[in-house]
Scaffold this motif. Sequence first.
Motif, PDB file in Angstrom:
ATOM      1  N   UNK A   1      15.964   0.832   1.894  1.00  0.00           N
ATOM      2  CA  UNK A   1      16.278   0.327   0.551  1.00  0.00           C
ATOM      3  C   UNK A   1      15.830  -1.126   0.420  1.00  0.00           C
ATOM      4  N   UNK A   2      16.144  -1.947   1.417  1.00  0.00           N
ATOM      5  CA  UNK A   2      15.838  -3.378   1.342  1.00  0.00           C
ATOM      6  C   UNK A   2      14.336  -3.655   1.291  1.00  0.00           C
ATOM      7  N   UNK A   3      13.538  -2.888   2.013  1.00  0.00           N
ATOM      8  CA  UNK A   3      12.098  -3.152   2.105  1.00  0.00           C
ATOM      9  C   UNK A   3      11.293  -2.242   1.175  1.00  0.00           C
ATOM     10  N   UNK A   4      11.481  -0.944   1.310  1.00  0.00           N
ATOM     11  CA  UNK A   4      10.640   0.017   0.608  1.00  0.00           C
ATOM     12  C   UNK A   4      10.970   0.139  -0.883  1.00  0.00           C
ATOM     13  N   UNK A   5      12.223  -0.056  -1.230  1.00  0.00           N
ATOM     14  CA  UNK A   5      12.645   0.122  -2.627  1.00  0.00           C
ATOM     15  C   UNK A   5      12.772  -1.216  -3.338  1.00  0.00           C
TER      16      UNK A   5
ATOM     17  N   UNK B   1       8.083  -3.637  -2.683  1.00  0.00           N
ATOM     18  CA  UNK B   1       8.651  -2.299  -2.735  1.00  0.00           C
ATOM     19  C   UNK B   1       8.393  -1.586  -4.053  1.00  0.00           C
ATOM     20  N   UNK B   2       8.907  -0.371  -4.128  1.00  0.00           N
ATOM     21  CA  UNK B   2       8.658   0.482  -5.286  1.00  0.00           C
ATOM     22  C   UNK B   2       9.085  -0.130  -6.614  1.00  0.00           C
ATOM     23  N   UNK B   3      10.222  -0.787  -6.659  1.00  0.00           N
ATOM     24  CA  UNK B   3      10.678  -1.359  -7.929  1.00  0.00           C
ATOM     25  C   UNK B   3       9.763  -2.490  -8.389  1.00  0.00           C
ATOM     26  N   UNK B   4       9.258  -3.271  -7.454  1.00  0.00           N
ATOM     27  CA  UNK B   4       8.399  -4.407  -7.803  1.00  0.00           C
ATOM     28  C   UNK B   4       7.014  -3.971  -8.269  1.00  0.00           C
TER      29      UNK B   4
ATOM     30  N   UNK C   1       0.824  -1.206   0.000  1.00  0.00           N
ATOM     31  CA  UNK C   1       0.000   0.000   0.000  1.00  0.00           C
ATOM     32  C   UNK C   1       0.860   1.259   0.000  1.00  0.00           C
ATOM     33  N   UNK C   2       1.920   1.260   0.822  1.00  0.00           N
ATOM     34  CA  UNK C   2       2.818   2.418   0.852  1.00  0.00           C
ATOM     35  C   UNK C   2       3.525   2.626  -0.478  1.00  0.00           C
ATOM     36  N   UNK C   3       4.031   1.549  -1.054  1.00  0.00           N
ATOM     37  CA  UNK C   3       4.732   1.644  -2.335  1.00  0.00           C
ATOM     38  C   UNK C   3       3.789   2.105  -3.441  1.00  0.00           C
ATOM     39  N   UNK C   4       2.584   1.586  -3.457  1.00  0.00           N
ATOM     40  CA  UNK C   4       1.620   1.979  -4.488  1.00  0.00           C
ATOM     41  C   UNK C   4       1.188   3.431  -4.319  1.00  0.00           C
TER      42      UNK C   4
END
Length: 184
Positions: free
Chosen positions: A82-86, A91-94, A55-58
Motif C-alpha cells: 500500500x505504501x509504495x505500490x498504491x 504508485x498507482x494513485x499518483x 513502470x510497474x504502476x503504469x
Amino acid sequence: MENNEAALASRLTAGELETIAYLWEFWARDEQLPPPGDWVTWLLMGGRGSGKTRAGAEWVRGLAAAGVGPIALVGETITEAVAVMIEGPSGLMAVTPPADRPKRSGATLHWPNGVVATILGASDPERFRGPQFAAAWCDEIGKWPHAEAAWDMLQFGLRLGQRPRQIATTTPRPTKLLKRLLAD
C-alpha cells in the motif's frame, strides 16, 4: 528551449496539459516500457530511483484501463504494498488521472470500469491459495521473506484471461528466486 515549451504550454487548455502529463508513453524511457513479444514475466531490476515502481504502476494502470483483471499487487507485506505500490510518489494513485483512480476498500482496489486488484503480502504465501488473476505486479521480490514459496503460489493463480502476465520490479540481490528468474 524553455521559451518554446512555455509558448506551447500557453496555447494548450488545462485538459490538454493534464492529458500530456499522464501520457506515459511520451515520458517513459524505453526500458520502462514492456518488452515486445509474447512473454509471461517481465523482470525489471534497477537501483533506487531508476523508475521501476513507476513502470510497474503504469503497466498496471494500462491493464486496468484496457479492462484486464483481476490483478494481483504483491509487496513484501500488505502495508509495504500500500505504501509504495498504491500510495507512494510513483504508485498507482499518483500516476492515474483523478477521474480514473481506483477506490480502495481494505486490501482491494476497484477501478471505475469494474477492474479489481487484490493487494497481497509475500510474507504470507498461504494467502495466495484460492484467488486467480489475469495479471500481477510483484514489487521488491529481492526482499520477500518467503520469496520462492510466494512466487510459486502466485504462479498457480495466474491463469485467467488470454495472456496472463506479470511484472516483477526489484533492486538486484543475490537471492535464489532472482537467480532462478534470471536463468529463465
